[in-house]
Design a protein around this motif. Structure first.
Motif, mmCIF file in Angstrom:
data_model
loop_
_atom_site.group_PDB
_atom_site.id
_atom_site.type_symbol
_atom_site.label_atom_id
_atom_site.label_comp_id
_atom_site.label_asym_id
_atom_site.label_seq_id
_atom_site.Cartn_x
_atom_site.Cartn_y
_atom_site.Cartn_z
ATOM 1 N N GLU A 1 -0.150 -0.885 110.982
ATOM 2 C CA GLU A 1 -0.583 0.466 110.372
ATOM 3 C C GLU A 1 -0.857 0.164 109.070
ATOM 4 N N GLN A 2 -2.254 1.422 108.615
ATOM 5 C CA GLN A 2 -2.675 0.369 107.497
ATOM 6 C C GLN A 2 -3.185 1.710 106.688
ATOM 7 N N GLN A 3 -2.558 1.770 105.564
ATOM 8 C CA GLN A 3 -3.031 3.057 104.633
ATOM 9 C C GLN A 3 -3.670 2.327 102.989
ATOM 10 N N GLY A 4 -4.625 2.136 103.071
ATOM 11 C CA GLY A 4 -5.298 1.823 102.162
ATOM 12 C C GLY A 4 -5.098 0.702 102.210
ATOM 13 N N LYS A 5 -4.795 -0.729 100.841
ATOM 14 C CA LYS A 5 -5.088 -1.806 101.419
ATOM 15 C C LYS A 5 -3.379 -2.531 101.810
ATOM 16 N N SER A 6 -2.395 -1.196 102.485
ATOM 17 C CA SER A 6 -1.356 -1.493 102.741
ATOM 18 C C SER A 6 -1.249 -1.459 103.695
ATOM 19 N N TYR A 7 -0.822 -3.035 104.797
ATOM 20 C CA TYR A 7 -0.858 -3.779 106.350
ATOM 21 C C TYR A 7 0.703 -3.658 106.274
ATOM 22 N N GLY B 1 -7.977 -12.907 112.573
ATOM 23 C CA GLY B 1 -10.051 -13.064 112.386
ATOM 24 C C GLY B 1 -10.534 -13.944 111.763
ATOM 25 N N ASP B 2 -10.072 -13.390 110.488
ATOM 26 C CA ASP B 2 -11.082 -14.448 109.400
ATOM 27 C C ASP B 2 -9.030 -14.754 108.737
ATOM 28 N N TYR B 3 -9.539 -15.857 107.887
ATOM 29 C CA TYR B 3 -7.980 -15.826 106.830
ATOM 30 C C TYR B 3 -7.976 -15.209 105.835
ATOM 31 N N VAL B 4 -7.282 -14.223 105.536
ATOM 32 C CA VAL B 4 -7.306 -13.385 104.136
ATOM 33 C C VAL B 4 -5.690 -13.368 103.671
ATOM 34 N N VAL B 5 -5.531 -13.079 102.675
ATOM 35 C CA VAL B 5 -4.380 -13.920 101.408
ATOM 36 C C VAL B 5 -3.666 -12.502 102.081
ATOM 37 N N GLY B 6 -2.252 -12.001 101.165
ATOM 38 C CA GLY B 6 -1.715 -10.849 101.064
ATOM 39 C C GLY B 6 -1.024 -11.451 100.472
ATOM 40 N N GLN C 1 9.330 -5.871 111.179
ATOM 41 C CA GLN C 1 8.021 -5.671 110.423
ATOM 42 C C GLN C 1 7.992 -6.649 108.855
ATOM 43 N N ILE C 2 6.658 -6.779 108.790
ATOM 44 C CA ILE C 2 6.713 -7.482 107.017
ATOM 45 C C ILE C 2 5.181 -6.253 106.540
ATOM 46 N N THR C 3 5.078 -5.580 105.718
ATOM 47 C CA THR C 3 3.797 -5.487 104.944
ATOM 48 C C THR C 3 3.727 -6.019 103.823
ATOM 49 N N LEU C 4 2.000 -6.565 104.268
ATOM 50 C CA LEU C 4 1.693 -6.710 102.863
ATOM 51 C C LEU C 4 0.099 -5.488 102.351
ATOM 52 N N HIS C 5 0.185 -6.414 101.011
ATOM 53 C CA HIS C 5 -1.608 -5.642 100.125
ATOM 54 C C HIS C 5 -2.467 -7.156 100.452
ATOM 55 N N ILE C 6 -3.815 -6.380 101.304
ATOM 56 C CA ILE C 6 -4.536 -7.422 101.269
ATOM 57 C C ILE C 6 -5.702 -6.351 100.868
ATOM 58 N N ASN C 7 -6.661 -7.345 100.318
ATOM 59 C CA ASN C 7 -7.813 -6.524 99.347
ATOM 60 C C ASN C 7 -8.440 -6.618 100.469
ATOM 61 N N GLU C 8 -8.818 -6.703 101.501
ATOM 62 C CA GLU C 8 -9.877 -6.456 102.288
ATOM 63 C C GLU C 8 -9.735 -5.087 102.850
ATOM 64 N N GLU C 9 -10.505 -3.795 102.840
ATOM 65 C CA GLU C 9 -10.361 -2.866 103.953
ATOM 66 C C GLU C 9 -10.433 -2.663 105.326
ATOM 67 N N GLN C 10 -10.561 -3.955 105.821
ATOM 68 C CA GLN C 10 -10.950 -3.049 107.369
ATOM 69 C C GLN C 10 -10.760 -4.772 108.303
ATOM 70 N N LEU C 11 -9.739 -5.821 108.597
ATOM 71 C CA LEU C 11 -9.192 -6.347 109.287
ATOM 72 C C LEU C 11 -9.067 -6.003 111.247
ATOM 73 N N GLN C 12 -9.310 -6.786 111.445
ATOM 74 C CA GLN C 12 -9.415 -6.838 113.025
ATOM 75 C C GLN C 12 -8.357 -7.306 113.657
#
Length: 186
Positions: free
Chosen positions: A9-15, A38-43, A52-63
């Motif tokens: 579930e995504q809300q803005g930059k929160s996944y 997909g790619d490596y991202v940092v959260g 469940q885990i909630t992460l703040h990730i600066n990417e707006e769209q992830l696969q």
């Protein structure tokens, strides 16, 4: 650690990632994790329980696939002296994306940066002091504005590695033995 993904579930930059795993993820709140989606991202870990885990990730769209890999990159609560007071005041440890370096002192074995936080905390700054610094390399600063695109912290054997990528102006990388942080009201 590889996890099976049930739903994201995504809300803005929160996944919020609903996952399946035999044991809880071995992270603490505010830990910085590397995620292979997909790619490596940092959260940054904002909430965590057994499903469940909630992460703040600066990417707006992830696969997201059916499985992903999440691993610890850095723990500010363990490795940055003063991070607890910042988390208590802000509710999280900042990632410094789009923050502005307003003051810097780059010495032979110590680096000090004063960083003005972006919205919604633009009236506050964090002073970071990196002690026992070595292999210090910085680009020339911009006389007008030094904006951070990304600031990464990670462990390498017994040292801490800091990489600062600039959106504009000052960027650099170095190793250090200890980090101190202090919230400065502006």
């Amino acid at each position: 650690m590889q996890i099976g993904i049930k739903q994201v579930e995504q809300q803005g930059k929160s996944y919020t990632i609903h996952y399946t795993l035999e044991q809880p993820l071995p992270f603490d709140l505010h830990d910085i994790v590397m995620v292979q989606a997909g790619d490596y991202v940092v959260g940054s870990v904002r909430a965590l329980d057994a499903q469940q885990i909630t992460l703040h990730i600066n990417e707006e769209q992830l696969q997201w696939g059916e499985q992903t890999i999440i691993q610890l990159a850095f723990s500010p609560t363990v490795s940055i002296e003063g991070s607890g007071a910042i988390i208590e005041k802000l509710g999280y440890f900042p990632d410094f994306e789009q923050a502005i370096i307003t003051n810097y002192d780059i010495g032979k074995d110590q680096v000090e940066l004063t960083i003005e936080l972006p919205e919604p905390n633009e009236k506050q700054s964090v002073k970071l002091t990196f002690l026992e610094a070595f292999d210090v390399e910085f680009s020339p600063p911009d006389a007008r504005l030094n904006v951070i695109a990304e600031m990464d912290f990670r462990y390498e054997v017994t040292d801490l590695v800091v990489d600062i990528e600039a959106a504009q102006g000052l960027s650099g990388s170095f190793f250090c033995g200890k980090i101190k942080a202090e919230l400065v009201e502006g």
